[in-house]
Design an enzyme around this catalytic site. Structure first.
Site, PDB file in Angstrom:
ATOM      1  N   LYS A  77       0.728  -1.112   0.245  1.00 51.59           N
ATOM      2  CA  LYS A  77      -0.365   0.260  -0.017  1.00 51.59           C
ATOM      3  C   LYS A  77       0.767   1.550  -0.224  1.00 51.59           C
ATOM      4  O   LYS A  77       0.628   2.560  -0.132  1.00 51.59           O
ATOM      5  CB  LYS A  77      -0.621  -0.612   1.024  1.00 51.59           C
ATOM      6  CG  LYS A  77      -1.930  -1.137   1.394  1.00 51.59           C
ATOM      7  CD  LYS A  77      -2.140  -1.168   2.871  1.00 51.59           C
ATOM      8  CE  LYS A  77      -2.840  -2.587   2.965  1.00 51.59           C
ATOM      9  NZ  LYS A  77      -2.799  -2.446   5.119  1.00 51.59           N
ATOM     10  N   GLY A  78       1.925   0.967  -0.152  1.00 47.53           N
ATOM     11  CA  GLY A  78       2.974   2.375   0.682  1.00 47.53           C
ATOM     12  C   GLY A  78       3.364   3.290  -0.804  1.00 47.53           C
ATOM     13  O   GLY A  78       3.514   3.939  -0.076  1.00 47.53           O
ATOM     14  N   ASP A 123       4.734   3.316   5.984  1.00 47.19           N
ATOM     15  CA  ASP A 123       4.213   2.793   7.664  1.00 47.19           C
ATOM     16  C   ASP A 123       5.502   1.876   8.364  1.00 47.19           C
ATOM     17  O   ASP A 123       6.385   1.553   7.665  1.00 47.19           O
ATOM     18  CB  ASP A 123       3.066   1.899   7.869  1.00 47.19           C
ATOM     19  CG  ASP A 123       3.353   0.298   7.242  1.00 47.19           C
ATOM     20  OD1 ASP A 123       4.153  -0.050   6.106  1.00 47.19           O
ATOM     21  OD2 ASP A 123       3.470  -0.662   8.065  1.00 47.19           O
ATOM     22  N   PHE A 168      14.929   4.339   9.475  1.00 44.74           N
ATOM     23  CA  PHE A 168      13.821   3.986   9.408  1.00 44.74           C
ATOM     24  C   PHE A 168      12.626   5.251   9.214  1.00 44.74           C
ATOM     25  O   PHE A 168      12.196   5.946   9.899  1.00 44.74           O
ATOM     26  CB  PHE A 168      13.421   2.908  10.463  1.00 44.74           C
ATOM     27  CG  PHE A 168      12.181   2.271   9.845  1.00 44.74           C
ATOM     28  CD1 PHE A 168      11.558   1.172   8.817  1.00 44.74           C
ATOM     29  CD2 PHE A 168      10.170   2.341  10.128  1.00 44.74           C
ATOM     30  CE1 PHE A 168      11.096   0.318   8.488  1.00 44.74           C
ATOM     31  CE2 PHE A 168       9.486   2.419   9.946  1.00 44.74           C
ATOM     32  CZ  PHE A 168       9.673   1.095   9.056  1.00 44.74           C
ATOM     33  N   VAL A 169      11.465   4.858   8.020  1.00 44.54           N
ATOM     34  CA  VAL A 169      10.926   6.560   8.174  1.00 44.54           C
ATOM     35  C   VAL A 169       9.873   5.756   8.051  1.00 44.54           C
ATOM     36  O   VAL A 169       9.765   4.992   7.823  1.00 44.54           O
ATOM     37  CB  VAL A 169      11.210   7.177   6.060  1.00 44.54           C
ATOM     38  CG1 VAL A 169      13.138   7.400   6.574  1.00 44.54           C
ATOM     39  CG2 VAL A 169      11.821   6.293   4.988  1.00 44.54           C
ATOM     40  N   LYS A 202      17.428   3.580   0.057  1.00 49.57           N
ATOM     41  CA  LYS A 202      17.913   3.396   0.541  1.00 49.57           C
ATOM     42  C   LYS A 202      19.205   2.396   0.571  1.00 49.57           C
ATOM     43  O   LYS A 202      19.475   1.019   0.536  1.00 49.57           O
ATOM     44  CB  LYS A 202      17.513   2.650   1.761  1.00 49.57           C
ATOM     45  CG  LYS A 202      16.670   3.826   3.043  1.00 49.57           C
ATOM     46  CD  LYS A 202      16.853   2.448   4.020  1.00 49.57           C
ATOM     47  CE  LYS A 202      14.946   3.326   4.507  1.00 49.57           C
ATOM     48  NZ  LYS A 202      14.623   1.919   5.513  1.00 49.57           N
ATOM     49  N   ARG A 210       0.783   6.218   7.975  1.00 50.33           N
ATOM     50  CA  ARG A 210       0.608   6.505   6.016  1.00 50.33           C
ATOM     51  C   ARG A 210       0.477   7.640   5.900  1.00 50.33           C
ATOM     52  O   ARG A 210       0.624   8.326   4.738  1.00 50.33           O
ATOM     53  CB  ARG A 210       0.163   5.625   5.858  1.00 50.33           C
ATOM     54  CG  ARG A 210       0.358   4.102   5.978  1.00 50.33           C
ATOM     55  CD  ARG A 210      -0.436   3.243   4.960  1.00 50.33           C
ATOM     56  NE  ARG A 210      -0.274   1.786   5.045  1.00 50.33           N
ATOM     57  CZ  ARG A 210       1.077   0.418   4.831  1.00 50.33           C
ATOM     58  NH1 ARG A 210       1.919   1.414   3.762  1.00 50.33           N
ATOM     59  NH2 ARG A 210       0.707  -0.153   5.464  1.00 50.33           N
ATOM     60  N   ASP A 226      14.801  -0.854  -0.173  1.00 47.23           N
ATOM     61  CA  ASP A 226      15.469  -1.115   1.003  1.00 47.23           C
ATOM     62  C   ASP A 226      16.465  -2.345   0.408  1.00 47.23           C
ATOM     63  O   ASP A 226      17.366  -2.202  -0.736  1.00 47.23           O
ATOM     64  CB  ASP A 226      14.511  -1.180   1.936  1.00 47.23           C
ATOM     65  CG  ASP A 226      15.324  -1.575   3.453  1.00 47.23           C
ATOM     66  OD1 ASP A 226      16.267  -0.484   3.838  1.00 47.23           O
ATOM     67  OD2 ASP A 226      14.847  -1.923   4.458  1.00 47.23           O
ATOM     68  N   GLU A 286       7.467   2.337  -6.355  1.00 50.49           N
ATOM     69  CA  GLU A 286       7.325   1.727  -5.883  1.00 50.49           C
ATOM     70  C   GLU A 286       7.903   3.474  -4.558  1.00 50.49           C
ATOM     71  O   GLU A 286       8.481   4.335  -4.472  1.00 50.49           O
ATOM     72  CB  GLU A 286       8.720   1.174  -5.566  1.00 50.49           C
ATOM     73  CG  GLU A 286       9.258   0.261  -4.217  1.00 50.49           C
ATOM     74  CD  GLU A 286       8.180  -0.862  -3.880  1.00 50.49           C
ATOM     75  OE1 GLU A 286       6.808  -0.271  -2.746  1.00 50.49           O
ATOM     76  OE2 GLU A 286       8.594  -1.439  -3.098  1.00 50.49           O
ATOM     77  N   ASP A 287       7.525   2.535  -3.164  1.00 50.55           N
ATOM     78  CA  ASP A 287       7.610   3.743  -2.324  1.00 50.55           C
ATOM     79  C   ASP A 287       9.472   3.845  -1.615  1.00 50.55           C
ATOM     80  O   ASP A 287       9.566   5.061  -1.696  1.00 50.55           O
ATOM     81  CB  ASP A 287       6.642   3.088  -0.887  1.00 50.55           C
ATOM     82  CG  ASP A 287       6.845   2.430  -0.075  1.00 50.55           C
ATOM     83  OD1 ASP A 287       8.075   1.564  -0.590  1.00 50.55           O
ATOM     84  OD2 ASP A 287       6.048   1.996   1.052  1.00 50.55           O
TER      85      ASP A 287
HETATM   86  P1  IMP Z   1      12.956  -4.996   0.440  1.00 49.87           P
HETATM   87  O1  IMP Z   1      12.186  -5.631  -0.271  1.00 49.87           O
HETATM   88  O2  IMP Z   1      14.072  -4.579   1.845  1.00 49.87           O
HETATM   89  O3  IMP Z   1      14.349  -3.603  -0.712  1.00 49.87           O
HETATM   90  O4  IMP Z   1      12.020  -3.751   1.382  1.00 49.87           O
HETATM   91  C1  IMP Z   1      10.893  -2.933   0.424  1.00 49.87           C
HETATM   92  C2  IMP Z   1       9.888  -2.615   1.498  1.00 49.87           C
HETATM   93  O5  IMP Z   1       9.968  -2.055   2.159  1.00 49.87           O
HETATM   94  C3  IMP Z   1       9.365  -1.038   0.630  1.00 49.87           C
HETATM   95  O6  IMP Z   1       8.307  -1.555   0.012  1.00 49.87           O
HETATM   96  C4  IMP Z   1       8.225  -0.916   2.090  1.00 49.87           C
HETATM   97  O7  IMP Z   1       7.359  -1.497   2.211  1.00 49.87           O
HETATM   98  C5  IMP Z   1       9.694  -1.673   3.349  1.00 49.87           C
HETATM   99  N1  IMP Z   1      10.338  -0.728   3.565  1.00 49.87           N
HETATM  100  C6  IMP Z   1      11.209  -0.333   3.587  1.00 49.87           C
HETATM  101  N2  IMP Z   1      11.822   0.146   4.562  1.00 49.87           N
HETATM  102  C7  IMP Z   1      11.406   1.142   5.052  1.00 49.87           C
HETATM  103  C8  IMP Z   1      10.827   2.354   6.133  1.00 49.87           C
HETATM  104  O8  IMP Z   1      12.034   3.232   6.118  1.00 49.87           O
HETATM  105  N3  IMP Z   1       9.928   2.705   6.403  1.00 49.87           N
HETATM  106  C9  IMP Z   1       8.668   2.034   6.022  1.00 49.87           C
HETATM  107  N4  IMP Z   1       8.625   1.043   4.850  1.00 49.87           N
HETATM  108  C10 IMP Z   1      10.062   0.439   4.931  1.00 49.87           C
HETATM  109 MG    MG Z   2       6.134  -1.748   0.051  1.00 53.92          MG
END
Ligand code: IMP
Ligand code: MG
Length: 172
Positions: free
Chosen positions: A40-41, A156, A149-150, A128, A162, A100, A96-97
């Site tokens: 949902k982000g 969220d 962490f944001v 990130k 959110r 990470d 995408e939001d």
């Molecule tokens: P990844 O698979 O580790 O790249 O994670 C991506 C997902 O993790 C994002 O779509 C977010 O939903 C969540 N996420 C990663 N870092 C943060 C953060 O700092 N705050 C909130 N959600 C995060």
């Molecule tokens: Mg996400």
């Protein structure tokens, strides 16, 4: 007690989204573009990005779960809601939001590439890079941020925060 510190203001977010919208327009002169929002982000980013573009776009939603309730990825990715349309032959921008570890997007890109779109690009509001475990080629990045962490503007922590207009660091 946790507290919030503004990292990127609503005004900065909106100004950057106008620029990204123009970049996507420039890269897709033939239109239409399917903007695929990862729930949902990315919902607020999708809404503002679609309206920042001048080229015609169509919006679609896809659901992916990886995080659960914690602050670190479970490492497991699951498709929880698939697209309602076929994307073969269409120009796609995944919205995408935040990228990470890269686990979510590298999984999703594999799934979408198998469906033979005409082009497949990624727009993320936040990146990130320090935490990357899987390489992901991101075409449009709003802001590179440090390893904190944001929350806010769609992001969220356990479903809270959110709807904040700014992006904030959640501090313990
Ligand atoms: P990844 O698979 O580790 O790249 O994670 C991506 C997902 O993790 C994002 O779509 C977010 O939903 C969540 N996420 C990663 N870092 C943060 C953060 O700092 N705050 C909130 N959600 C995060
Ligand atoms: Mg996400």
């Amino acid at each position: 007690m946790s507290s919030l510190r503004v990292l990127i203001s609503a005004e900065q977010i909106q100004a950057r989204i106008q620029e990204i919208g123009a970049e996507i327009d420039r890269d897709h002169p033939e239109g239409p573009v399917y903007l695929i929002c990862i729930l949902k982000g990315a919902c607020f980013f999708l809404a503002d990005l679609a309206r920042a573009m001048k080229m015609p776009s169509r919006i679609e939603f896809i659901g992916i779960s990886s995080y659960g309730r914690g602050k670190t990825s479970s490492g497991e990715v699951k498709l929880t809601k698939d697209l309602d349309v076929t994307i073969e032959g269409y120009s796609i921008v995944v919205v995408e939001d935040i990228v990470d570890s890269g686990v979510t997007l590298s999984y999703l890109l594999k799934v979408l590439a198998q469906r033979k779109p005409k082009s497949l690009r990624i727009a993320t509001l936040l990146d990130k890079p320090e935490r990357r475990q899987r390489p992901v080629d991101v075409d449009y990045v709003g802001f590179k941020i440090p390893d904190e962490f944001v929350v806010g503007y769609g992001l969220d922590y356990a479903e809270d925060y959110r709807c904040l207009k700014d992006i904030c660091v959640l501090e313990e």
